[in-house]
Design a protein around this motif. Structure first.
Motif, short mmCIF file in Angstrom:
data_model
loop_
_atom_site.label_atom_id
_atom_site.label_comp_id
_atom_site.label_asym_id
_atom_site.label_seq_id
_atom_site.Cartn_x
_atom_site.Cartn_y
_atom_site.Cartn_z
N GLY A 206 0.77 -1.22 -0.02
CA GLY A 206 0.14 0.17 0.07
C GLY A 206 0.93 1.35 0.05
O GLY A 206 0.32 2.35 0.23
N ALA A 207 2.20 1.10 -0.27
CA ALA A 207 2.92 2.23 -0.11
C ALA A 207 3.40 3.00 -1.33
O ALA A 207 4.58 3.38 -1.33
N GLY A 208 2.62 2.99 -2.19
CA GLY A 208 2.67 3.87 -3.35
C GLY A 208 3.80 3.55 -4.22
O GLY A 208 3.99 2.45 -4.85
N ASP A 209 4.86 4.42 -4.17
CA ASP A 209 6.14 4.33 -4.90
C ASP A 209 7.00 3.07 -4.84
O ASP A 209 7.46 2.64 -5.95
N ALA A 214 6.75 -5.41 -3.93
CA ALA A 214 6.08 -6.51 -3.58
C ALA A 214 6.06 -7.68 -4.63
O ALA A 214 6.14 -8.87 -4.47
N TYR A 215 6.56 -7.28 -6.00
CA TYR A 215 6.76 -8.39 -7.10
C TYR A 215 7.94 -9.16 -6.53
O TYR A 215 7.87 -10.43 -7.13
#
Lengths: 261, 303
Positions: A206-209, A214-215
Motif C-alpha cells: 500500500g506504499a505507493g512508489d 512486492a513483486y
C-alpha cells in the motif's frame, strides 16, 4: 524406480497426518469463531488500524465467511504458516542428511545426485497434496455444518493455486539446504526469509512508489481471499510462481551436483 | 586392470589439507589396508574415491570409472559396497525398513545370509541400537548386493571382540571369493590380521606402501640380549641399532642391518640369552610417524 521418493514419502506420512489433524482443528476453531463474530462489524473494530495491517490480514472482507476463511485460514495458515513449513522442510532435505551422516550412504547409491535430490523433493508431494485435500474437505464440511456455504470450485481453486506458491517456498528451503552446511541455519534462515518476504509484501503493497517491491515476494503471487470471494485470480501469477520454482529447482540441482557431501 | 587406481590425488577443504598427492593402486581380489591415526586423511581419501568429495587435483579410477565422471561412477557404484566411519540411519525407522530401502536401490541377494552372520535387532527402531548393532546393520547394507569392491572405513569400531572376530573371518572369506576390499583403520593388529598390503597415511600423505612382510623386514628386527656390560656397549655402537632400551643385565633394540654383522658382534661376547623377533607393528608405525609420541627409553629393573 523412484525408490528414494517412495521411501522419503512414507517417512512424511506420520508428520503429515499430525499436521492435517492440527490444521483441521484450527480450521474448526476458526469456523466456530465466525459464528461468534457474526454480529460484529470487523471494519469498525479495525477502523483505526494502519492500512498496511488491514491489507495484511484482509480485514476488509471479514464480514463474509469467504473473507473470514481467506484472512484467518488461507492468509494466516496457508500463505504464512504452510509457506514457512514447506520452506523449513525443504531446508532440511540435504542439510540434515549431511549433518547426521546419512548422506554418505545416499551419496554412494548408484543414482545421480540430480535424481537423488529430485526424488527427495518429490516426497514433499505427500504433505502438499494431503494437507490441501484433507483440510480443504474439512473446511467445506465445517462451513456447511454452521449453515453457511462456500462455492466448492472457488475453495478448490484457493487450494490448487497454493501449490505453485508452496513449491516455491519448499524450493527456497531446498536451495538454502544445498548451499548451507548446517541444517539448523538452513532451516531457520528459510523460515525467516519466507516471513520477511510476506511481511515486506504486506508493508509495501500500500506504499505507493515502493509497491513494485512486492513483486519480489512469492507471497504477492498467491492471493487466496479474492479467489474465495469472487473466484478471481491471475493465471499469470501462478505461472510466475511455477517459473520461479523451476529456476530455484534447477539452481539447487546444479549446486548439489557440484558440492562436497 | 587394478580395481582402484589413485594418481596424485589431492583434496583441500579451503586451506585445510585433507589428502595430498596420494598415489596407490589396489588390485582385484586384494585386501588393502589404509592405516593412520584419526585425522590423517583416511576418510577424506575414501570419500573422494567414492565421489562424495570432488578432488582438488589428481585423478583416480574405481572399478574402471573416473571418479570425476558421475555417470561412469554411477555404473561402478552398483558394484561397490561402502561402510562409512560414521553411520547415520534415520533413527525412527527399523533396521528392516532401512534395509528394504537399500535393497530397492542396490539389490539384496545376500541379505538373508548376512542377517544370519550379523544379528542387529532389525525389528526395532534404530534409536534403540547400540553402536555395535548399528555397525552390524552397516556391514549388512555394505555387502547385501554382493559388491565386487567394498570400502570399509573403520569397520570394527563399536563391535565387541567376538563380533569383530566373526567379521574378520567373514572378510577373509570375502577375499577368497574374490571381493576387493579397501579397509581403513587406526588399529594395527586389525590391519595386520586382515590386509595383504598396507598404505600408511600421515598428515594427508601416503608415507609408506609395502606388503606387510616387506614392511616388517625393512623395519628391522627386535633384538633382546642378556650380556655383559662391554657387550651391551659394543652392540649399542653397532650400525643399524636404534631404539635402545637398557635393562639391568640386558638390552632391547631394533636392528635394521644384516644378520651376519649382528651375529659376528654377538659372538664376541658372553651371551646368556638372545631373542630376535618381529617388532610389533605399533613400533613400525611409530617409526614412520616419528617418535614424538613414543615412550621415552626407561630403565626397567625387573627383567
Amino acid at each position: 524406480m523412484f525408490d528414494t521418493a517412495r521411501f522419503e514419502g512414507k517417512r512424511r506420512v506420520r508428520g503429515t497426518a499430525i499436521l492435517a489433524v492440527g490444521l483441521s482443528l484450527y480450521s474448526a476453531f476458526i469456523v466456530w469463531y465466525f459464528t461468534v463474530l457474526e454480529d460484529v462489524d470487523a471494519e469498525e473494530v479495525f477502523a483505526d488500524a494502519p492500512p498496511a495491517l488491514i491489507e495484511a490480514f484482509g480485514i476488509a472482507q471479514l464480514g463474509t465467511i469467504e473473507g473470514f476463511l481467506g484472512a484467518q485460514i488461507y492468509m494466516f495458515l496457508w500463505l504464512v504458516g504452510l509457506g514457512i513449513y514447506f520452506a523449513y522442510t525443504g531446508a532440511g532435505l540435504v542439510a540434515t542428511d549431511i549433518e547426521q551422516g546419512r548422506m554418505d550412504l545416499l551419496g554412494v547409491f548408484p543414482i545421480s545426485r540430480a535424481r537423488l535430490l529430485s526424488e527427495k523433493f518429490a516426497a514433499l508431494i505427500v504433505p502438499l497434496l494431503v494437507l490441501n485435500l484433507v483440510v480443504g474437505v474439512v473446511i467445506y464440511v465445517l462451513v456447511l455444518g454452521i449453515g453457511e456455504s462456500v462455492d466448492p470450485v472457488r475453495l478448490i481453486m484457493a487450494h490448487v493455486l497454493s501449490i505453485p506458491y508452496l513449491l516455491v517456498c519448499a524450493a527456497i528451503g531446498m536451495l538454502l539446504s544445498v548451499v548451507v552446511d548446517r541444517a539448523s541455519i538452513a532451516e531457520r534462515s528459510a523460515m525467516g526469509l519466507i516471513f520477511l518476504l510476506w511481511l515486506g509484501d504486506s508493508v509495501v503493497s500500500g506504499a505507493g512508489d515502493y509497491s513494485w517491491l512486492a513483486y519480489l515476494s512469492p507471497t504477492y503471487y498467491y492471493e487466496p481471499t479474492p479467489v474465495l470471494i469472487d473466484g478471481s485470480y491471475e493465471l499469470l501469477h501462478s505461472l510466475v510462481l511455477l517459473g520461479i520454482f523451476a529456476g530455484l529447482f534447477v539452481i539447487s540441482i546444479m549446486l548439489f551436483k557440484r558440492r562436497d557431501l | 586392470m587394478a580395481t582402484i587406481e589413485v594418481e596424485n590425488l589431492t583434496k583441500y577443504y579451503g586451506d585445510i589439507r585433507g589428502v595430498d598427492g596420494l598415489s596407490f593402486t589396489v588390485d582385484s581380489g586384494e585386501v588393502f589396508g589404509f592405516l593412520g591415526p584419526n585425522g590423517a586423511g583416511k576418510t577424506t581419501a575414501i570419500r573422494t574415491l567414492l565421489g562424495l568429495l570432488s578432488p582438488t587435483s589428481g585423478s583416480a579410477t574405481v572399478l574402471g570409472a573416473d571418479i570425476r565422471n558421475e555417470s561412469e561412477l554411477i555404473e561402478a557404484k552398483r558394484r561397490i559396497g561402502y561402510l562409512p566411519d560414521h553411520l547415520g540411519f534415520n533413527e525412527e525407522l527399523t533396521g528392516t525398513q532401512i534395509l528394504d530401502y537399500h535393497a530397492s536401490v542396490k539389490g539384496e541377494n545376500r541379505r538373508a545370509e548376512l542377517l544370519e552372520l550379523f544379528t542387529p535387532p532389525v525389528d526395532r527402531a534404530i534409536r534403540g541400537y547400540s553402536s555395535g548393532n548399528k555397525r552390524m546393520l552397516g556391514i549388512i547394507q555394505a555387502f547385501m548386493h554382493d559388491p565386487d569392491l567394498v570400502v570399509l572405513d573403520e569397520p570394527t569400531s563399536g563391535l565387541d571382540p567376538l563380533k569383530q572376530e566373526r567379521f574378520n573371518e567373514f572378510l577373509r572369506e570375502e577375499r577368497d571369493r574374490g571381493t576387493t576390499i579397501l579397509f581403513s583403520s587406526h588399529i594395527l593388529s586389525e590391519v595386520r590380521q586382515i590386509c595383504d598390503r598396507v598404505g600408511i597415511l600421515r598428515d594427508g600423505k601416503l608415507v609408506e606402501l609395502e606388503e606387510i612382510e616387506t614392511l616388517l623386514n625393512r623395519s628391522g628386527k627386535r633384538v633382546r640380549v642378556q650380556t655383559t656390560h662391554d657387550g651391551r656397549e659394543a652392540l649399542a655402537a653397532l650400525d643399524g641399532v636404534i631404539d635402545i632400551y637398557q635393562f639391568d643385565d640386558g638390552m632391547q633394540f631394533i636392528y635394521t642391518g644384516g644378520y651376519n654383522t649382528l651375529f659376528a658382534e654377538l659372538s664376541k661376547h658372553d651371551i646368556q640369552e638372545a631373542d630376535i623377533s618381529e617388532p610389533p607393528l605399533e613400533d613400525i608405525f611409530l617409526h614412520y610417524y616419528g617418535d614424538e609420541s613414543a615412550p621415552t627409553a626407561e630403565v626397567s629393573s625387573d627383567v
